[in-house]
Design an enzyme around this catalytic site. Sequence first.
Site: not given
Length: 339
Positions: A66, A115-118
């Site tokens: 992140h 969150g989005e990166f997952g």
Amino acid sequence: MSTNKITFLLNWEAAPYHIPVYLANIKGYFKDENLDIAILEPSNPSDVTELVGSGKVDMGLKAMVHTLAAKARGLPVTSIGSLLDEPFTGICYLEGSGITSDFQSLKGKRIGYVGEFGKIQVDELTKHYGMTPDDYVAVRCGMNVAKYILEGTIDCGIGIECIQQVELEEALKEQGKDSNDAKMLRIDKLAELGCCCFCTILYIANDKFIAENSQAVKKFLKAIKRATDYMLAHPREAWAEYGNFKPTMQTDLNTKKFQRCYAYFSESLYNVHRDWRKVNNYGKRLDILPENYVPNYTNEYLSWPEPKEVDDPEKAQDLMLKHQEECKTCGGYKRLVLA
């Protein structure tokens, strides 16, 4: 303008691995450095890099992937040290859910992510296992992955071994079931990364704040190092002090989480160069970093000797796996010692 008043934003509500930050405050280590630290908890963990990057908060905690992505998006943040080194991170699930060690068993499943990166990570993995992102249902859970798995809201979700995995294990025990039925598909193994460093938890700071307050940053890290040293030398006493300050820590579940976090704490606080190179390359593979991206970290504000990097990081990870299995069975506080 330099200041001794610093706002520090955690990456989540107070958790067992935040203990060095709180101990530095409880034991007066920040005060000894003439620092006044306001420790804040986010209502949304995804906001941390944006708040630090915007200058609304001076410093905080965030995972490596992140932190890299934030700078690439134009948020002026830099890692100034490490808190939790390479906690095992993966897709947590329960035996009997229809999920196995075969990634393709995730077809049609509801996968939770923080969150989005997952989601980006899981989407990228599908390419390597003959699948597409349409082959699963993504569910954004925030920090409720274990809760949602137990409730049946999702089939599995991304978590770390010393937090969400422990939550699943302890819930199974309460139900009279085998705690070994809590499983994890480790992302580092699925993606052949050779380390779990993408989820290393970092101390980050706003770039302008660093430039204007270099001495305060050094003093902050000195106090954190002192707290870390105390915690590693006296884990039971440190945990009791944290619990007295934060009564929510005074549960068997949180004690078990702290025991499992204990081996992951960075003793030196140093950013590990090899880990940053690996995650920088991984970020490019995920298409969240440009090809010419330079990792945004520094060890400039750490005033003690830098330790030698591990010779064989993959072997170290294998030994850590065995170590954590022993901790799961026996509890207690023990560090992994590499010859």
